[in-house]
Design an enzyme around this catalytic site. Structure first.
Site, mmCIF file in Angstrom:
data_model
loop_
_atom_site.group_PDB
_atom_site.id
_atom_site.type_symbol
_atom_site.label_atom_id
_atom_site.label_comp_id
_atom_site.label_asym_id
_atom_site.label_seq_id
_atom_site.Cartn_x
_atom_site.Cartn_y
_atom_site.Cartn_z
ATOM 1 N N HIS A 188 8.731 3.047 8.984
ATOM 2 C CA HIS A 188 8.498 2.106 10.087
ATOM 3 C C HIS A 188 7.268 2.569 10.874
ATOM 4 O O HIS A 188 7.122 3.764 11.150
ATOM 5 C CB HIS A 188 9.730 2.063 10.994
ATOM 6 C CG HIS A 188 9.607 1.064 12.092
ATOM 7 N ND1 HIS A 188 9.726 -0.302 11.868
ATOM 8 C CD2 HIS A 188 9.329 1.201 13.404
ATOM 9 C CE1 HIS A 188 9.536 -0.935 13.010
ATOM 10 N NE2 HIS A 188 9.291 -0.048 13.962
ATOM 11 N N SER A 205 0.836 -1.215 0.000
ATOM 12 C CA SER A 205 0.000 0.000 0.000
ATOM 13 C C SER A 205 0.866 1.259 0.000
ATOM 14 O O SER A 205 0.506 2.268 -0.602
ATOM 15 C CB SER A 205 -0.983 0.002 1.178
ATOM 16 O OG SER A 205 -0.313 0.136 2.399
HETATM 17 C C1 GRF Z 1 4.013 -0.665 6.859
HETATM 18 O O1 GRF Z 1 3.351 -0.598 8.087
HETATM 19 C C2 GRF Z 1 5.434 -0.179 6.991
HETATM 20 O O2 GRF Z 1 5.581 0.832 7.943
HETATM 21 C C3 GRF Z 1 6.163 -1.410 7.444
HETATM 22 O O3 GRF Z 1 5.542 -2.462 6.741
HETATM 23 C C4 GRF Z 1 4.206 -2.114 6.399
HETATM 24 C C5 GRF Z 1 4.078 -2.263 4.919
HETATM 25 O O4 GRF Z 1 2.748 -2.097 4.485
HETATM 26 N N1 GRF Z 1 7.574 -1.290 7.227
HETATM 27 P P1 GRF Z 1 2.420 -2.036 2.935
HETATM 28 O O5 GRF Z 1 2.991 -3.308 2.305
HETATM 29 O O6 GRF Z 1 3.054 -0.802 2.368
HETATM 30 O O7 GRF Z 1 0.918 -2.011 2.851
#
Ligand code: GRF
Length: 193
Positions: A114, A21
Site C-alpha cells: 500500500h 510495475s
Molecule cells: C501501487 O502504488 C500499490 O502500492 C497500490 O497500487 C499501485 C499499483 O501499481 N496498491 P502497479 O500496478 O504495481 O504499477
C-alpha cells in the site's frame, strides 16, 4: 510462518488490476537465486490491465476473472489457485477487496503493498489525501492481509520525505520506486522469520 522446502520455491500468484510495475519487480526478484518464491500465476479482475503483458513477456500463466459477482469470482479464483498449488498470494495493485472467507482460506499467506505509511491513509486516493493533509513524510507498507482493508500486520515500511513542490504525480513516482524494492525485501523477511 511460511516455509520453503529445499530448492522448491513457494508457488506464488500475483493479483493485479492495472499497470503491474510491482508485478514486474516481483518477477525479476523471483528469478534470483535468493528468492524463496516463484511467480506461477498472474490473476486479474481487469482484462485490460497493462500488467498482463508481463505474463506474455515472462511466460507466466495468467487468468482473468469476471467480478460481476465477487463471491462467485472468489470461489472460482480459489479453485484455480488450489489447482495450481499456489501457496502464497501477493496483491499488487489489485483493486478488489477480498472477503473474510477468501482470506481464511489463505490465512497468513496473502500479502499486500500500500502506498502510505499504514495505519495512516488506508484506502484509495492515498497521495491526494497525504498532500491535502500537509504531511511531511509518506511512504509505502507491505503487510499481511486480513479481513479489514489495509489493516493486517505490517511486515516492512519505507518512509520518503515530501518536498515543498511535491505533486501527486511526483509523489506517486517516488513511492513506486521504493515499492519495487520494499516488496521483495518484505518477502525475504517473512521467509527468514
Ligand atoms: C501501487 O502504488 C500499490 O502500492 C497500490 O497500487 C499501485 C499499483 O501499481 N496498491 P502497479 O500496478 O504495481 O504499477
Amino acid at each position: 510462518m511460511i516455509q520453503s522446502f529445499g530448492n522448491n520455491k513457494v508457488k506464488t500468484a500475483v493479483f493485479i488490476s492495472g499497470k503491474g510495475s510491482n508485478l514486474k519487480s516481483l518477477i525479476k526478484f523471483s528469478k534470483l537465486k535468493i528468492s524463496p518464491i516463484s511467480i506461477n500465476l498472474i490473476i486479474s479482475n481487469n482484462k485490460n490491465a497493462k500488467g498482463l503483458l508481463f505474463g506474455n513477456i515472462y511466460n507466466i500463466k495468467k487468468k482473468i476473472f469476471n467480478y460481476k459477482t465477487s463471491s462467485s469470482a472468489e470461489k472460482k479464483i480459489l479453485k484455480f489457485l488450489k489447482l495450481n498449488k499456489i501457496n502464497l498470494i501477493c496483491l499488487a495493485g489489485f483493486m478488489k477487496v477480498l472477503s473474510k472467507d477468501f482470506v481464511k482460506n489463505f490465512n497468513g499467506k496473502i500479502l499486500n503493498i500500500h502506498p502510505s505509511l499504514l495505519p495512516k491513509f488506508k484506502g484509495l486516493n492515498t497521495h491526494e489525501r497525504v498532500l491535502k493533509n500537509n504531511e511531511k513524510y509518506s511512504g509505502c507498507t507491505v503487510h499481511f492481509v486480513n479481513a479489514k482493508l489495509d489493516s493486517g500486520k505490517i511486515i516492512l515500511q519505507k518512509r520518503v520525505k515530501i518536498s515543498k513542490t511535491e505533486t501527486v504525480k511526483t509523489l506517486k513516482k517516488k513511492i513506486l520506486m521504493e515499492e519495487h524494492k520494499l516488496y521483495p525485501r518484505a518477502i525475504l523477511r517473512i521467509f527468514s522469520l
